[in-house]
Design a protein around this motif. Structure first.
Motif, short mmCIF file in Angstrom:
data_model
loop_
_atom_site.label_atom_id
_atom_site.label_comp_id
_atom_site.label_asym_id
_atom_site.label_seq_id
_atom_site.Cartn_x
_atom_site.Cartn_y
_atom_site.Cartn_z
N TYR A 194 39.95 -46.91 -20.82
CA TYR A 194 38.97 -47.93 -20.99
C TYR A 194 38.02 -47.27 -22.12
N GLY A 195 37.43 -45.98 -21.85
CA GLY A 195 36.73 -45.36 -22.82
C GLY A 195 36.87 -45.49 -24.12
N LEU A 196 38.40 -45.35 -24.33
CA LEU A 196 38.88 -45.45 -25.88
C LEU A 196 38.68 -46.81 -26.37
N ALA A 221 42.89 -53.74 -12.94
CA ALA A 221 43.67 -52.78 -12.89
C ALA A 221 44.56 -52.80 -13.86
N VAL A 222 44.62 -51.71 -14.63
CA VAL A 222 45.62 -51.13 -15.85
C VAL A 222 46.09 -50.03 -15.44
N VAL A 223 47.39 -49.92 -16.32
CA VAL A 223 48.02 -48.53 -16.42
C VAL A 223 47.20 -47.52 -17.32
N THR A 224 46.76 -46.46 -16.58
CA THR A 224 46.02 -45.37 -17.40
C THR A 224 46.69 -44.07 -16.50
N GLN A 225 46.28 -43.12 -17.21
CA GLN A 225 46.55 -41.64 -16.26
C GLN A 225 45.90 -41.58 -14.99
N ALA A 226 44.57 -42.02 -14.92
CA ALA A 226 43.83 -42.19 -13.96
C ALA A 226 44.53 -43.27 -12.60
N SER A 227 44.89 -44.49 -13.09
CA SER A 227 45.21 -45.48 -12.06
C SER A 227 46.75 -45.09 -11.49
N ASP A 231 33.81 -30.07 -21.44
CA ASP A 231 33.61 -30.79 -20.16
C ASP A 231 32.22 -31.06 -20.17
N ALA A 232 32.29 -32.61 -20.11
CA ALA A 232 31.27 -33.61 -20.10
C ALA A 232 30.19 -33.24 -19.16
N PHE A 233 30.78 -32.60 -17.81
CA PHE A 233 29.93 -32.28 -16.57
C PHE A 233 28.98 -31.22 -16.97
P1 NAD Z 1 41.40 -41.96 -18.30
O1 NAD Z 1 42.25 -41.27 -17.47
O2 NAD Z 1 42.45 -43.09 -19.11
O3 NAD Z 1 40.33 -41.62 -19.18
C1 NAD Z 1 39.31 -40.56 -18.41
C2 NAD Z 1 38.66 -40.17 -19.68
O4 NAD Z 1 37.98 -39.20 -19.15
C3 NAD Z 1 39.34 -39.35 -20.85
O5 NAD Z 1 38.79 -39.91 -22.25
C4 NAD Z 1 39.09 -37.84 -20.69
O6 NAD Z 1 39.18 -37.09 -21.52
C5 NAD Z 1 37.78 -37.79 -20.07
N1 NAD Z 1 37.57 -36.81 -19.23
C6 NAD Z 1 37.87 -36.39 -17.96
N2 NAD Z 1 37.53 -35.32 -17.51
C7 NAD Z 1 36.55 -34.96 -18.32
C8 NAD Z 1 35.59 -34.00 -18.51
N3 NAD Z 1 35.37 -33.17 -17.49
N4 NAD Z 1 34.74 -33.97 -19.80
C9 NAD Z 1 34.88 -34.72 -20.48
N5 NAD Z 1 35.76 -35.57 -20.65
C10 NAD Z 1 36.53 -35.67 -19.67
O7 NAD Z 1 40.78 -43.15 -17.16
P2 NAD Z 1 40.45 -44.63 -17.10
O8 NAD Z 1 41.59 -45.38 -16.18
O9 NAD Z 1 40.22 -45.30 -18.46
O10 NAD Z 1 39.17 -44.60 -16.23
C11 NAD Z 1 37.84 -44.65 -16.71
C12 NAD Z 1 36.90 -45.40 -15.79
O11 NAD Z 1 37.33 -46.91 -15.60
C13 NAD Z 1 36.91 -45.02 -14.46
O12 NAD Z 1 35.61 -44.86 -13.68
C14 NAD Z 1 37.74 -45.61 -13.42
O13 NAD Z 1 37.62 -45.45 -12.20
C15 NAD Z 1 37.56 -46.91 -14.16
N6 NAD Z 1 38.48 -48.10 -14.01
C16 NAD Z 1 39.88 -47.99 -14.13
C17 NAD Z 1 40.77 -48.72 -13.86
C18 NAD Z 1 42.37 -48.70 -14.02
O14 NAD Z 1 42.87 -49.50 -13.68
N7 NAD Z 1 42.73 -47.64 -14.83
C19 NAD Z 1 40.22 -50.25 -13.40
C20 NAD Z 1 39.16 -50.14 -13.12
C21 NAD Z 1 38.06 -49.18 -13.38
#
Ligand code: NAD
Length: 396
Positions: free
Chosen positions: A52-54, A271-277, A110-112
């Motif tokens: 979603y960020g991209l 809900a979409v396919v990402t590394q997180a989901s 690290d964004a944190f």
């Molecule tokens: P993703 O894994 O595709 O992207 C995560 C991003 O965070 C990447 O750019 C990665 O480089 C960055 N990142 C991670 N750790 C980092 C750190 N310490 N410092 C800097 N950058 C860091 O994830 P996504 O699925 O796009 O999730 C993004 C948001 O969307 C989350 O809050 C997630 O809960 C939410 N979301 C996801 C879905 C889904 O189905 N994937 C649905 C609804 C909401």
């Protein structure tokens, strides 16, 4: 190097630079095809390299002509390993930005941490003066606290009692039952520390204090609610608690931004396919069924379609769509439609390993997963040598 996918559990340990570039180009073309809209001017995207960020970075730049600074945490290639897909995505994004005369700078770290916040602030001050949109889209398994050094690990667990339910190993094509033990108090606290709003608030406090937010600034973080089927593991689980904290943070931040007539918003995405989901139990099976239903109804969307709708319907619309009763933007409106959920709920108990391919879109799930890493892209010859060492000019 010849780069082929290497799947380990729910991750792929390789990524293809040309395939990732194609994926980014397709998203840019989608936005370009929709036409320009009047939107943000200077945008900071925290978590800009995937998911979603991209899509947010692409929509802001190629839809609204915005200058973009992106923060991400990606691995560069070495002689044994490819870079991570987000690195290749950002390299492609940088190249497309350059070709079309847009401003882009990336920070890989690290964004944190306080250090990366400081670097971002310096870059904003030097190049953009102020930002009018901050997207917070991190998804991470852990966080090192910037003041105490404590390491928090997020988990995906139910709360109160064990959860037993169906899930799928999409690569083996097996439907099986999983039981996940309930979270401890520590699990909950850690997940909230990683995926809740504390770091978002630190970013906004810092940017505000440094006078780097412009009048009318907006900041957006993403959430998921989902249907009953996934509640035990998502909405009512550890990650759900973190998302409640994220929403409370938004409400709190909106008050802090009042002096700038600014606003913090949580947008509920589909809900979409990402590394997180892919890492969440149950969700891959739910997504496989959901995709089947939504594709049949002509309602299917990925990250870019979702974010384009968010920007043009909610964030920068002359007559913004109505938020729900709690103040969320609801981009999961089509996913949560009664007819969609009724179809998913009726398929759910019927799905077995034997009928998985017929009753679900597990094929579409797998395909999207491969595409995250630059594989399964049309027009790329995966038997050909490709250089994994891709540099980014704006990232040192
Ligand atoms: P993703 O894994 O595709 O992207 C995560 C991003 O965070 C990447 O750019 C990665 O480089 C960055 N990142 C991670 N750790 C980092 C750190 N310490 N410092 C800097 N950058 C860091 O994830 P996504 O699925 O796009 O999730 C993004 C948001 O969307 C989350 O809050 C997630 O809960 C939410 N979301 C996801 C879905 C889904 O189905 N994937 C649905 C609804 C909401």
């Amino acid at each position: 190097m010849i780069i082929q996918p290497k799947i380990r559990g729910f991750i792929c340990t390789t990524a293809h630079p040309e395939g990732c570039a194609k994926n980014v180009t397709e998203q840019v073309d989608y936005v370009a095809g929709k036409g320009r809209f009047s939107g943000p001017k200077n945008v900071l995207v925290i978590g800009a390299s995937t998911g979603y960020g991209l899509a947010s970075a692409i929509t802001a730049m190629f839809g609204a002509n915005a200058n973009v600074i992106g923060i991400f945490f990606e691995k560069v290639a070495d002689d044994k390993r490819t870079a991570s897909p987000g690195w290749y995505n950002m390299a492609a994004f940088e190249e497309l930005a350059r070709r079309q005369g847009h401003y882009f700078k990336g920070i890989n770290g690290d964004a944190f941490s306080n250090e990366i916040k400081k670097q971002a602030a310096e870059l904003i001050r030097r190049d953009l003066k102020q930002v009018d949109l901050v997207i917070y889209s991190l998804a991470s398994p852990r966080r090192i606290h910037p003041e105490t050094g404590e390491i928090f690990t997020s988990s995906l667990k139910p709360i109160g009692k064990p959860f037993t339910g169906k899930t799928v190993d999409a690569f083996k094509g097996e439907v099986k039952e999983v039981t996940i033990e309930p979270a401890t108090e520590k699990d909950i606290e850690h997940t909230v520390a990683v995926m809740g709003g504390d770091d978002w608030e630190r970013w906004m406090d810092y940017l505000l204090q440094e006078n780097l937010l412009s009048n009318g600034v907006k900041t957006v973080a993403y959430s998921y609610l989902g249907p009953q089927l996934t509640h035990a593991i998502y909405k009512e689980g550890t990650i759900g608690r973190a998302k409640v904290h994220l929403k409370a943070t938004a409400d709190h931040l909106t008050k802090k931004l009042a002096g700038l007539h600014g606003e913090a918003l949580v947008s509920v995405q589909k809900a979409v396919v990402t590394q997180a989901s892919a890492a969440i139990p149950v969700v891959p099976l739910y997504i496989s069924i959901l995709f089947k239903v939504m594709k049949e109804k002509g309602l299917h969307e990925g990250c870019i379609e979702q974010i384009y709708r968010l920007f043009t319907m909610y964030l920068y619309a002359s007559q913004p769509a109505k938020r729900d009763g709690e103040g969320y933007a609801r981009l999961d409106d089509w996913e949560m439609r009664d007819d969609v959920q009724a179809a998913v709920t009726s398929l759910w108990p019927q799905v077995t390993t034997e009928n998985l391919a017929a009753l679900t879109d597990v094929e579409g799930y797998r395909n999207d997963f491969y595409r995250l890493f630059g594989f399964n892209m049309e027009g790329i010859n995966y038997d050909q040598e490709v250089d994994p060492m891709v540099e980014m000019e704006s990232v040192k």
